[in-house]
Motif scaffolding. Structure first.
Motif, PDB file in Angstrom:
ATOM      1  N   LEU B  50     121.070   7.931  28.834  1.00  0.00           N
ATOM      2  CA  LEU B  50     122.233   8.592  28.224  1.00  0.00           C
ATOM      3  C   LEU B  50     123.540   7.879  28.553  1.00  0.00           C
ATOM      4  O   LEU B  50     124.599   8.239  28.040  1.00  0.00           O
ATOM      5  CB  LEU B  50     122.327  10.039  28.727  1.00  0.00           C
ATOM      6  N   LEU B  73     126.125   8.683  20.854  1.00  0.00           N
ATOM      7  CA  LEU B  73     125.933  10.014  21.448  1.00  0.00           C
ATOM      8  C   LEU B  73     125.975  11.131  20.391  1.00  0.00           C
ATOM      9  O   LEU B  73     125.477  12.226  20.634  1.00  0.00           O
ATOM     10  CB  LEU B  73     126.987  10.253  22.533  1.00  0.00           C
ATOM     11  N   TYR B  78     121.094  16.610  24.593  1.00  0.00           N
ATOM     12  CA  TYR B  78     120.724  16.505  26.019  1.00  0.00           C
ATOM     13  C   TYR B  78     120.694  17.889  26.649  1.00  0.00           C
ATOM     14  O   TYR B  78     121.641  18.654  26.544  1.00  0.00           O
ATOM     15  CB  TYR B  78     121.741  15.611  26.724  1.00  0.00           C
ATOM     16  N   MET B  79     119.589  18.175  27.287  1.00  0.00           N
ATOM     17  CA  MET B  79     119.480  19.418  28.040  1.00  0.00           C
ATOM     18  C   MET B  79     119.224  19.037  29.498  1.00  0.00           C
ATOM     19  O   MET B  79     118.129  18.583  29.837  1.00  0.00           O
ATOM     20  CB  MET B  79     118.307  20.244  27.504  1.00  0.00           C
ATOM     21  N   PRO B  80     120.261  19.181  30.359  1.00  0.00           N
ATOM     22  CA  PRO B  80     120.056  18.797  31.761  1.00  0.00           C
ATOM     23  C   PRO B  80     119.166  19.788  32.503  1.00  0.00           C
ATOM     24  O   PRO B  80     118.875  20.881  31.989  1.00  0.00           O
ATOM     25  CB  PRO B  80     121.463  18.793  32.349  1.00  0.00           C
ATOM     26  N   ALA B  84     124.281  23.788  33.384  1.00  0.00           N
ATOM     27  CA  ALA B  84     125.431  22.953  33.009  1.00  0.00           C
ATOM     28  C   ALA B  84     126.178  23.465  31.777  1.00  0.00           C
ATOM     29  O   ALA B  84     126.461  22.722  30.848  1.00  0.00           O
ATOM     30  CB  ALA B  84     124.997  21.497  32.818  1.00  0.00           C
ATOM     31  N   SER B 142     120.903  26.692  27.147  1.00  0.00           N
ATOM     32  CA  SER B 142     121.101  25.264  27.357  1.00  0.00           C
ATOM     33  C   SER B 142     120.317  24.460  26.320  1.00  0.00           C
ATOM     34  O   SER B 142     120.820  23.474  25.769  1.00  0.00           O
ATOM     35  CB  SER B 142     120.655  24.896  28.780  1.00  0.00           C
ATOM     36  N   LEU B 143     119.094  24.914  26.008  1.00  0.00           N
ATOM     37  CA  LEU B 143     118.305  24.242  24.973  1.00  0.00           C
ATOM     38  C   LEU B 143     118.973  24.417  23.609  1.00  0.00           C
ATOM     39  O   LEU B 143     119.042  23.472  22.806  1.00  0.00           O
ATOM     40  CB  LEU B 143     116.873  24.793  24.946  1.00  0.00           C
ATOM     41  N   VAL B 145     122.090  24.683  22.950  1.00  0.00           N
ATOM     42  CA  VAL B 145     123.232  23.760  22.855  1.00  0.00           C
ATOM     43  C   VAL B 145     122.744  22.350  22.524  1.00  0.00           C
ATOM     44  O   VAL B 145     123.344  21.651  21.710  1.00  0.00           O
ATOM     45  CB  VAL B 145     124.058  23.768  24.176  1.00  0.00           C
ATOM     46  N   ALA B 146     121.635  21.954  23.147  1.00  0.00           N
ATOM     47  CA  ALA B 146     121.099  20.601  22.899  1.00  0.00           C
ATOM     48  C   ALA B 146     120.627  20.444  21.448  1.00  0.00           C
ATOM     49  O   ALA B 146     120.709  19.361  20.880  1.00  0.00           O
ATOM     50  CB  ALA B 146     119.952  20.313  23.861  1.00  0.00           C
TER      51      ALA B 146
END
Lengths: 392, 244
Positions: B50, B73, B78-80, B84, B142-143, B145-146
């Motif tokens: 990334l 990008l 991206y799912m940290p 986050a 979070s997923l 958002v990714a």
């Protein structure tokens, strides 16, 4: 042993220090630094107060020895040179211009008949001529036209002029009343300590709150991982910093508006100049503060470490930026530090606009200084974010 | 064009080699699983791809663009590992923030927001503060958002941790739907049973890729009937007696 379990907690704290030497260093160094700064700042006397003297005194020629005597010269030589930085001008107009453009704090005027009238008063006193005594009082006056935006400086100038007159009279064996007329200031007519103090506290509050808040918020961005998530999007480091700077400069303007409203409504503080300029200074200070907060955040890994920067932010600004006392009362060797603190310029700018009524033409040096600080800190903040990738 | 091509990628932290000479190609539209124990270098690999951290040496192409010059990008999701996201904001505000950063228009954003919240089964929590959600629910957001900006490649770091089994099934259905649309998915996991659902997997240990291929192929090559045994066999073959 059960009863000594608390010792494990104590040990844990010291183990933590072993891994976090920065915290330990700050715990030990911050109090020393605070004490030093407080001690030095409070022990300083006022120095280098720039004044201009216009001496119109024609003097007095003694009848017996035909010598010219100028008592004004004795008064001037008795003025405390450790505090006053004296210049001379031949005309009142030029002297006034010097005060108006901020070169001098005060213009001290000795009238034409200063010595003559003292001598006349003295001889009238000796002869008991009451009419003559009454006639001279009007001319035995030293006028001081000051920039009263710095109330404490002006009080000191007035006090030193009076002290020099008293010493001269004592040395010459005169018992003559001389007035000091400081009733017509160039700026800040009717200004009191609160009028000088409020712009100082405005600058300090904006700086303190914005720097602390952005420092803590940005450390949070790092610890919660949101910063790295943002960095994995198309947003650039510069855009992140700009976003923060814009938000806090708007907040800076709002803080100025709120503080001015309270200052005027509650403390009856004078605002002579353009309010929009005060908002501009507030927003620029907000921008400087947020970028400093972000810069400092790169040195802290956790919120608890960030809080340790608090004394480093607060103490120097609190003591050296001219909030409570003018820069002239800070020891000369510490003054370069004052000029290295952005709040110094914001406070001077705010005070000049609010009390002196100055515009951009006069406060451009402060605006320029704030712009330079903002640019340097913003670029520094962007750089720390870019370095984050290399460091990670 | 391949989704990812990695050539000799290295990254050390002090004396520890987090990623040690990694070579790997992931074809476009594949679900690729990076497997390995904690500290094996999976997350560091994703962060290197990334551009979040810079490699000591080597290079990689993501959707044809070198990480040393900056990848696209806009096309990456991206799912940290950690949530986050902003806990003090609502679910909707978090999605709006990231949608805005990816340049999504209001209408498209609204539609996608509804869609991704449906995928993660949290439509009813749109206006909840993130701090009011459970750990698993935050992970699902979070997923979301990714997935929001419909990326061409997804990097998912432990996407199913803390997700209950029924929802995990639903997640995998979503991943396969995305794969059918040509999206490349690279995920890390240490659930070896889950890795069987990947097209290809890479087994990492101490920063090195000790095996790669389809799950069936790896099990066949190692003469095992599950990936856990395959991994243990491969790990002990590389460094006898030491299994991380």
């Amino acid at each position: 042993m059960k009863g000594l379990r608390f010792l494990m907690v104590t040990k844990k704290i010291f183990w933590n220090f072993r891994h976090d030497k920065r915290s330990l260093a700050l715990m030990l160094l911050a109090p020393i630094l605070s004490m030093m700064v407080f001690g030095i700042a409070f022990s300083g006397d006022m120095e280098d107060v720039k004044v201009v003297i216009v001496n119109l005194d024609q003097g007095y020629r003694t009848p017996v020895f035909n010598q010219s005597v100028k008592i004004s010269q004795s008064v001037i030589s008795n003025m405390d040179r450790d505090v006053l930085d004296i210049s001379y001008s031949s005309s009142i107009e030029d002297g006034l211009k010097g005060v108006e453009d901020g070169t001098y704090y005060s213009l001290i005027i000795f009238p034409e008949n200063f010595t003559m009238n003292i001598m006349a008063y003295k001889s009238a006193m000796a002869s008991g001529n009451v009419t003559a005594i009454m006639g001279t009082t009007e001319h035995s006056t030293v006028s001081i036209r000051s920039d009263q935006a710095e109330v404490s400086v002006v009080s000191e100038v007035n006090r030193l002029v009076m002290q020099a007159i008293a010493e001269t009279m004592e040395q010459g064996g005169f018992d003559v009343p001389i007035d000091v007329d400081a009733s017509d200031p160039v700026y800040g007519e009717g200004a009191t300590f609160i009028d000088m103090f409020i712009p100082g506290i405005m600058g300090f509050t904006i700086f303190l709150l914005t720097t602390t808040l952005s420092l803590i918020t940005f450390v949070g961005e790092r610890t919660q991982g949101t910063l790295y998530r943002l960095m994995a999007t198309p947003i650039t480091e510069g855009e992140i910093i700009l976003g923060y700077a814009l938000a806090f400069s708007i907040l800076g303007m709002a803080q100025v508006a709120l503080l001015i409203a309270i200052a005027v409504l509650v403390f009856d503080v004078m605002v002579v100049g353009n309010l929009l300029l005060t908002f501009l200074i507030g927003s620029m200070l907000g921008m400087v503060s947020v970028s400093l907060g972000i810069l400092l955040s790169s040195l802290a890994r956790r919120e608890s470490q960030a809080i340790q920067f608090y004394p480093l932010i607060v103490m120097p600004t609190f003591l050296l930026a001219g909030i409570f006392w003018p820069l002239e009362s800070i020891p000369a060797y510490l003054r370069p530090l004052s000029y290295g603190i952005p709040v110094t310029y914001a406070i001077k700018g705010l005070r000049s606009v609010m009390v002196r009524g100055w515009g951009v033409a006069e406060i451009w040096p402060q605006l320029l200084a704030l712009t330079l600080f903002a640019t340097a800190f913003l670029l520094g903040a962007v750089l720390t974010l870019k370095m984050e990738r290399r460091r990670a | 064009m391949n989704g990812v091509e990695i050539r000799g990628l290295c990254k050390s932290y002090g004396k520890i080699k987090a990623v040690d000479g990694l070579d790997l190609t992931v074809g476009s539209g594949q679900v690729f699983g990076l497997l390995g124990p904690n500290g094996s270098g999976k997350t560091t690999t994703i962060k290197l791809l990334l551009g979040l951290i810079k490699p000591d040496s080597g290079d990689a192409l993501v959707l044809g663009r070198s990480i040393s010059k900056g990848i696209e990008l806009e096309r990456v999701g991206y799912m940290p590992q950690e949530t986050a996201l902003y806990e003090e904001l609502t679910v909707h505000e978090n999605l709006k923030l990231f949608g805005g950063i990816f340049g999504m228009k209001k209408r498209a954003l609204e539609e996608r927001e509804e869609e991704v919240l449906r995928i993660v089964d949290l439509k009813g929590r749109r206006d909840s503060l993130l701090s009011e959600l459970s750990g698993g629910q935050r992970h699902r957001i979070s997923l979301a958002v990714a997935l929001l900006h419909s990326p061409d490649i997804l990097f998912l770091d432990e996407p199913t941790v803390g997700v209950d089994p029924p929802l995990r099934v639903s997640f995998w259905k979503t991943f396969h739907d995305l794969k059918r649309k040509g999206v490349t998915i690279i995920m890390t996991t240490h659930y070896l049973d889950e890795a069987r659902k990947c097209d290809n997997i890479g087994l990492m240990r101490s920063g090195k890729l000790i095996s790669k291929g389809s799950p069936g192929r790896i099990m066949k090559d190692t003469g095992t009937d599950n990936l856990e045994d395959a991994f243990l066999k491969l790990a002990s073959a590389r460094s006898p007696g030491v299994i991380a």
